[in-house]
Scaffold this motif. Sequence first.
Motif, PDB file in Angstrom:
ATOM      1  N   LEU A   1       0.820  -1.403   0.120  1.00  0.00           N
ATOM      2  CA  LEU A   1       0.066   0.040  -0.207  1.00  0.00           C
ATOM      3  C   LEU A   1       0.842   1.111   0.176  1.00  0.00           C
ATOM      4  O   LEU A   1       1.590   1.619   0.573  1.00  0.00           O
ATOM      5  CB  LEU A   1      -0.808  -0.106   1.356  1.00  0.00           C
ATOM      6  CG  LEU A   1      -1.297  -1.328   1.310  1.00  0.00           C
ATOM      7  CD1 LEU A   1      -2.613  -1.157   2.637  1.00  0.00           C
ATOM      8  CD2 LEU A   1      -2.189  -1.043   0.564  1.00  0.00           C
ATOM      9  N   PRO A   2       1.286   2.018  -1.162  1.00  0.00           N
ATOM     10  CA  PRO A   2       2.329   2.831  -1.512  1.00  0.00           C
ATOM     11  C   PRO A   2       0.751   4.349  -0.507  1.00  0.00           C
ATOM     12  O   PRO A   2       0.805   5.098  -1.711  1.00  0.00           O
ATOM     13  CB  PRO A   2       2.128   2.858  -2.756  1.00  0.00           C
ATOM     14  CG  PRO A   2       0.974   2.396  -3.512  1.00  0.00           C
ATOM     15  CD  PRO A   2      -0.060   1.623  -2.592  1.00  0.00           C
ATOM     16  N   LEU A   3       0.990   4.216   0.687  1.00  0.00           N
ATOM     17  CA  LEU A   3      -0.121   5.224   0.945  1.00  0.00           C
ATOM     18  C   LEU A   3       0.632   6.420   0.736  1.00  0.00           C
ATOM     19  O   LEU A   3       2.182   6.995   0.774  1.00  0.00           O
ATOM     20  CB  LEU A   3      -0.301   5.245   2.397  1.00  0.00           C
ATOM     21  CG  LEU A   3       0.842   5.614   3.572  1.00  0.00           C
ATOM     22  CD1 LEU A   3      -0.552   5.204   4.177  1.00  0.00           C
ATOM     23  CD2 LEU A   3       2.182   4.840   3.081  1.00  0.00           C
ATOM     24  N   ALA A   4       0.058   7.494   0.605  1.00  0.00           N
ATOM     25  CA  ALA A   4       0.152   9.431   0.631  1.00  0.00           C
ATOM     26  C   ALA A   4       1.241   9.272   1.822  1.00  0.00           C
ATOM     27  O   ALA A   4       0.695   9.093   3.074  1.00  0.00           O
ATOM     28  CB  ALA A   4      -0.810  10.065   0.899  1.00  0.00           C
ATOM     29  N   GLN A   5       2.700  10.380   1.841  1.00  0.00           N
ATOM     30  CA  GLN A   5       2.917  10.337   2.911  1.00  0.00           C
ATOM     31  C   GLN A   5       2.036  10.912   4.489  1.00  0.00           C
ATOM     32  O   GLN A   5       0.881  12.220   4.200  1.00  0.00           O
ATOM     33  CB  GLN A   5       4.318  11.598   2.792  1.00  0.00           C
ATOM     34  CG  GLN A   5       5.524  11.235   3.437  1.00  0.00           C
ATOM     35  CD  GLN A   5       6.407  10.635   2.078  1.00  0.00           C
ATOM     36  OE1 GLN A   5       6.284  10.879   0.694  1.00  0.00           O
ATOM     37  NE2 GLN A   5       7.701  11.038   2.789  1.00  0.00           N
ATOM     38  N   GLY A   6       2.570  10.713   5.193  1.00  0.00           N
ATOM     39  CA  GLY A   6       2.053  10.873   6.397  1.00  0.00           C
ATOM     40  C   GLY A   6       0.498  10.740   7.382  1.00  0.00           C
ATOM     41  O   GLY A   6      -0.740  11.313   7.884  1.00  0.00           O
ATOM     42  N   THR A   7      -0.248   9.538   5.749  1.00  0.00           N
ATOM     43  CA  THR A   7      -1.429   9.427   6.096  1.00  0.00           C
ATOM     44  C   THR A   7      -1.963   7.918   7.180  1.00  0.00           C
ATOM     45  O   THR A   7      -2.629   7.597   6.703  1.00  0.00           O
ATOM     46  CB  THR A   7      -2.420   9.296   4.645  1.00  0.00           C
ATOM     47  OG1 THR A   7      -1.875   8.216   3.846  1.00  0.00           O
ATOM     48  CG2 THR A   7      -2.422  10.711   3.759  1.00  0.00           C
ATOM     49  N   ASP A   8      -0.687   7.305   7.817  1.00  0.00           N
ATOM     50  CA  ASP A   8      -1.048   5.891   7.944  1.00  0.00           C
ATOM     51  C   ASP A   8      -2.075   6.341   9.105  1.00  0.00           C
ATOM     52  O   ASP A   8      -3.069   5.074   9.248  1.00  0.00           O
ATOM     53  CB  ASP A   8       0.085   5.688   8.778  1.00  0.00           C
ATOM     54  CG  ASP A   8       1.408   6.421   8.481  1.00  0.00           C
ATOM     55  OD1 ASP A   8       1.881   7.660   7.414  1.00  0.00           O
ATOM     56  OD2 ASP A   8       2.550   5.134   7.641  1.00  0.00           O
ATOM     57  N   ALA A   9      -1.942   7.278   9.524  1.00  0.00           N
ATOM     58  CA  ALA A   9      -3.329   7.225  11.116  1.00  0.00           C
ATOM     59  C   ALA A   9      -4.357   6.983  10.266  1.00  0.00           C
ATOM     60  O   ALA A   9      -5.499   6.610  11.224  1.00  0.00           O
ATOM     61  CB  ALA A   9      -3.226   8.494  12.538  1.00  0.00           C
TER      62      ALA A   9
END
Length: 713
Positions: free
Chosen positions: A219-227
């Motif tokens: 999952l190459p999520l956008a930086q900083g969206t883990d929460a």
Amino acid sequence: MNAPLASPPSVKTTCPYCGVGCGVKATPDGRGGALVEGDAAHPANLGRLCSKGAALGETVGLDTRLLHPLVRGADGALARASWDTALDRIADGLKAVRNAHGPGGIAFYLSGQLLTEDYYAANKLAKGFLGTAHVDTNSRLCMSSSVAGHKRGFGSDTVPGSYEDLEAADLIVLVGSNTAWCHPVLFRRMEAARKARGTKFIVIDPRRTETAAEADLHLPLAQGTDALLFSGLLAHLAQSPAFDAAYVRDHTTGFDAALAHARAVAPDAEATARACGLDVEDVARFFALFADTARTVTCYSQGVNQSVAGTDKVNAILNCHFATGRMGREGMGPFSLTGQPNAMGGREVGGLANQLAAHMGFSPAEVDRVRRFWDAPHMATREGHKAVDLFAAIGRGEIKALWVMGTNPAVSLPEADGVRAALKGLDLFVLSENVAVNDTAQCHPHVMLPAAAWGEKDGTVTNSERRISRQRPFLAPPGAVKPNWWALAQVAARLGFGNAFAWRGPADIFREHAALSGFENARTRDFDISAFADLSDAAYQDFAPVQWPAPRGRPQGTQRLFAEGGYFTADRRARFVAPAEVQAAQANDAFPILLNTGRIRDQWHTMTRTGLSPRLGSHILAPFVAVHPDDAAPLDLVDGALARVSSAHGAALLEVRIDAGQRRGTLFAPIHWSGATSSHGRVGPLVHPVTDPLSGQPDSKATPATLAPHAAP
Ligand code: SF4
């Protein structure tokens, strides 16, 4: 040449690099080097070593070592001096600063490379006898968000599980962790699990790393969206059969508020995918795999911690394990992968500015407990400055004396050029180091002390699974080299505190540390190793790796915690936490791309040790920046071209690596090159000094930057 110790011919010790904490058998080769092999009996690695560990024998030579104390003379030059001269200068300098500016004028900056005994001695001197809590460490840069998240969730800084859980899991979720490169032996254990039982890997990381390339789902999520991603998962779990209502009812608080928040920000897979910049099918698959797989371990590392919202990210992950009751049971649980070899040991003795020894804080009762145990005359009573703030206070002239041990802040801290300038303004700057030359040594230290290095050091370290292991010497200390704890005790004696620092060796310090951990122990404190408070010297020498807590009567330690609750909060319940949705720095017109910094496989920190091995150096030869092809094309950047990467804080020239695994709009550059190894490739000066407001950990993963072709002069 480094002389071998007489016996035994082969010594069991611990690798000095990452937080896996692999056991090593070292045999001096008689030519100044050593033969190393993995220790098959050590539970962390069971005989395995990665490339860095296997090359340890190539890095124990004396060519770059600092072998004698150096003291700056009236002529402004550093000159070789006796230990007495150097120690007198330090004691006199500390007294002068304390008299003129109070204890708050003094600070220590320590390292996850230090042994627990060295760390204990520094914290005792600073917080109990000098009266300053400005004692922080480079571990602030690696795991302090996990510490803060664990304290909010568990009431304590505790990793609940064991490495064995990675081999017993059916699903391993790796968040912000290039485990294959940064914790290689653990990754091999995970691969073994995959082979044996078909364990699936999910990697959550903006970059397609070597770890992501092996994942079943990336999952190459956008930086900083883990929460946000884990809030979406919590909302999904709450309505799935995986929800463990009994565990939530009996062992937690705060679920309703956390769920309401999750449903507001990420109610379903579609909304979550939109918020995180992911494909909805991938998010739905992640949610389903997590919900359907009881034996799930979620590992997290710097990609989670090094963020302005690092603590919230950790709590968002913990929430999902609380909701499913997957805590502290075989093959289940959240798992913080510590970056450094003794980041955890440092925390045990109060190595962070917001801690006292034995995982105590600065409540009046805890301050008093430590004061009475140490019989401390000048006990610090409130938290000190965390790393970035500490160097800012030096820059403002509020801190006048600094003792740095075993770390290179002139390269590794954010806005590193500002750190360099600040160091040069100190009244007293003491540097305890293995090496004679590094960037911090060029910042005008008044005294340099030659510290024992790996192979000479004698003490303990604690790895990511709470396992305390011995580092044992197999080489005689060269020149006038001494252990750090000894130098600290000698300075303490010169300040009139000799009785409290009259240790004969590291075993004395370890026993004192163990006794303090059990002193008036409270049920709200996790760290207790009082089983070892009366350890004999021989038993310390033979100490076998053990996981804390190990209270009196339980010297075998503890493999897992929290399966039946028993958290370290006042009511013994875990805390769900609704993330605060802290806004991360954004790319903007002036700085349109985000710079992410991190590690590569075969180097460690600023290369002072790994740089000595040609074998390790051959993996990646030069500092580089990874660029997505779509970001490179408009700039006519091609593989191997030289690019200038700039931020509001500094600039570096880096070799371009076109990398389709890089998320568009982001760059990646390694942290390892320093002024000593590259005239132009230091990325520390570029990193913004933005920190997580709860943990104080720098956000080293998302500095707004520019990228441009380098026009040769
Ligand atoms: Fe050392 Fe870490 Fe490699 Fe183990 S995995 S050998 S501790 S660097």
